[in-house]
Design an enzyme around this catalytic site. Structure first.
Site, PDB file in Angstrom:
ATOM      1  N   CYS A 180     -23.557   9.690  28.255  1.00  0.00           N
ATOM      2  CA  CYS A 180     -23.295   8.716  27.189  1.00  0.00           C
ATOM      3  C   CYS A 180     -22.741   9.464  25.992  1.00  0.00           C
ATOM      4  O   CYS A 180     -23.332  10.454  25.532  1.00  0.00           O
ATOM      5  CB  CYS A 180     -24.577   7.974  26.811  1.00  0.00           C
ATOM      6  SG  CYS A 180     -24.399   6.891  25.373  1.00  0.00           S
ATOM      7  N   CYS A 222     -30.304  -4.041   8.497  1.00  0.00           N
ATOM      8  CA  CYS A 222     -29.400  -3.724   9.610  1.00  0.00           C
ATOM      9  C   CYS A 222     -28.492  -4.904   9.934  1.00  0.00           C
ATOM     10  O   CYS A 222     -27.714  -4.845  10.887  1.00  0.00           O
ATOM     11  CB  CYS A 222     -30.197  -3.325  10.855  1.00  0.00           C
ATOM     12  SG  CYS A 222     -31.332  -4.602  11.449  1.00  0.00           S
ATOM     13  N   CYS A 258     -15.548   7.830  26.379  1.00  0.00           N
ATOM     14  CA  CYS A 258     -16.391   7.487  27.529  1.00  0.00           C
ATOM     15  C   CYS A 258     -15.580   6.719  28.575  1.00  0.00           C
ATOM     16  O   CYS A 258     -14.895   5.749  28.239  1.00  0.00           O
ATOM     17  CB  CYS A 258     -17.582   6.655  27.082  1.00  0.00           C
ATOM     18  SG  CYS A 258     -18.636   6.087  28.423  1.00  0.00           S
TER      19      CYS A 258
END
Length: 484
Positions: free
Chosen positions: A189, A440, A99
């Site tokens: 993206c 997470c 990117c």
């Protein structure tokens, strides 16, 4: 000896921090020999045992193995923060980001590191949290090899793009720069669904052509705040939701006409958020065209996903994660199972395929409505869902006794902050044989394991699943069994 702001040092990067930033160390002699820059309060001294011998320096955009020239930005008692000035010897693990805005964008903090090294870093981070915070001896022996992605790009099925204006009044759509609310303008993206590359230019052109106002966080004025997209990776269904500071979108029919030309477009809607807040979504959604939801599968379980639904962003790796949770639960069809923080029932319905009865609890009312619809959609009848805080609902049911007051297996999948202490106390009293912890955040996971261990729960297995390639985050699932 004072560490000086803006002073330049040469440093070797030997480790990585929680957000993927490089870590190096400056010795006392490094500090003593540098006379440049402006004095700042941190001092390094070896006169007594209370003072540090070395200063740990965190440097964004560096990689283990880099030798770099850095400039000191900020310092505390024993740590400092530096800015990369120049690479002297690049690390063998350094790669060129795919990117073009990866360095400035706050989304991909690790795209400059080889994917193999990213996986090693995440596995090590979980191991160190279990060792230091969870007080687990030799956690390596309990940990499976990390489950990485076959394709670590374009894996996200959800994206939230802030919308604003630059200093010249032009529309900007993209992602926030790291630790700021400055929007990095981009129509693409590398980790998002590829269909977004079609959606964003259409909305940008529409907003420009019809001079639709965009939200200003400072004044609280302006209409369009964010663009939310969701994609069903299995079904190909696409949702576009505009978050607006108002109740309607001017010229909406024209936008609908343009968006519906995209293959798979299933749902176009508005989310109403009129509060002056950094919270992205408001409580109310209005369907402009099509369905109020899209559908997708994890394994052979089908789910309805609305704008407000929590649904894992990487469906391929979510299947890996949930299959591992189901393996650890070790169900034979006779168990009563509780699923804490159940969301739209993703794990609950997976478990229900092999359990006698599953109970799920979630604080978001819309998520529970989706969970019940998802159970109907899959013709699954051995599940029951409760709305409320897990730390309130479950203790009340336990104290009352009867159905649901006991559990053979408990699965928890809490937010990043981990489990509430009241809930953990109740789980300990419920005394399930097995506790499957999906997390997470390895730090709060390890903290909660340290609470459960003295209550007789033994950590048996750990799996690390990379759900978030090119970021510092990962998912983990652990099996804790009750000692007999």
């Amino acid at each position: 000896m004072e560490l000086k702001k803006n002073s330049i040092y040469t440093i070797e990067i030997t480790d990585m921090g929680n957000e993927g930033e490089g870590i190096g160390h400056l010795s006392l002699s490094d500090v003593a020999n540098n006379k440049t820059g402006t004095d700042i309060s941190t001092k390094a001294s070896s006169k007594d045992g209370n003072n540090v011998q070395n200063i740990t320096v965190f440097v964004k955009d560096t990689v283990i193995g880099d030798v770099a020239e850095i400039s000191i930005m900020k310092a505390k008692k024993s740590i400092a923060y530096g800015r990369l000035v120049r690479l002297i010897t690049p690390s063998p693990y350094r790669v060129t980001p795919v990117c073009p805005v990866a360095k400035s964008c706050g989304g991909c903090s690790l795209q400059h590191i080889s994917y193999e090294k990213q996986l090693e870093y995440k596995w090590n981070k979980v191991r160190e949290c279990l060792r230091r915070i969870g007080k687990i001896e030799n956690p390596d022996t309990l940990m499976e090899p990390i489950y990485g992605m076959k394709e670590p790009y374009h894996y996200r099925n959800k994206a939230q793009f802030p919308v604003g204006r630059d200093k010249n009044g032009n529309i900007v759509i993209g992602f926030y720069a790291g630790r700021t609310h400055s929007i990095i303008d981009s129509d693409t993206c590398a980790i998002g669904a590829e269909v977004n590359d079609q959606i964003l230019p259409i909305i940008r052109a529409f907003l420009t052509e019809y001079n639709i106002s965009t939200y200003n966080e400072t004044t609280g004025q302006g209409l369009v705040r964010h663009i939310l997209t969701r994609v069903g990776f299995t079904t190909g269904e696409v949702m576009v939701c505009l978050i607006v500071n108002g109740k309607k979108l001017p010229h909406a029919d024209e936008l609908i006409s343009r968006l519906t030309k995209i293959s798979g477009m299933t749902s176009i809607c508005l989310n109403i958020n009129t509060e002056k807040t950094n919270k992205i979504l408001g409580p109310t959604c209005k369907t402009l065209w099509g369905s109020p939801y899209i559908t997708d599968y994890i394994g052979n379980v089908k789910y309805r996903i609305s704008p407000l639904s929590f649904y894992q962003v990487n469906p391929v790796q979510t299947k890996v994660l949930y299959e591992k949770a189901l393996e650890y639960a070790d169900l034979n069809g006779e168990e009563t199972v509780w699923d804490m923080y159940c969301g739209i029932g993703t794990i609950s319905l997976f478990l229900a395929q092999k359990a006698k009865q599953v109970y799920g609890v979630e604080i978001v009312p819309q998520a529970i409505l989706d969970a019940r619809k998802n159970a109907e959609l899959n013709d699954i009848h051995n599940v029951e869902f409760f709305t409320g805080k897990a730390e309130e609902v479950v203790p009340a049911i336990y104290e009352k006794g009867g159905d649901g007051s006991q559990a053979d297996v408990v699965v928890v999948d809490p937010p990043r902050k981990g489990c509430d202490k009241v809930l953990l106390d109740t789980l300990i009293r419920m005394n399930p044989k097995r506790l499957v912890y999906v997390s997470c955040d390895p730090a709060t996971l390890a903290r909660d394991i340290a609470i459960l261990t003295p209550a007789g729960y033994h950590l048996e297995k750990v799996a690390v699943v990379d759900q978030f390639g090119h970021t510092g985050h990962c998912e983990n699932v652990c099996l804790l069994s009750k000692k007999l």
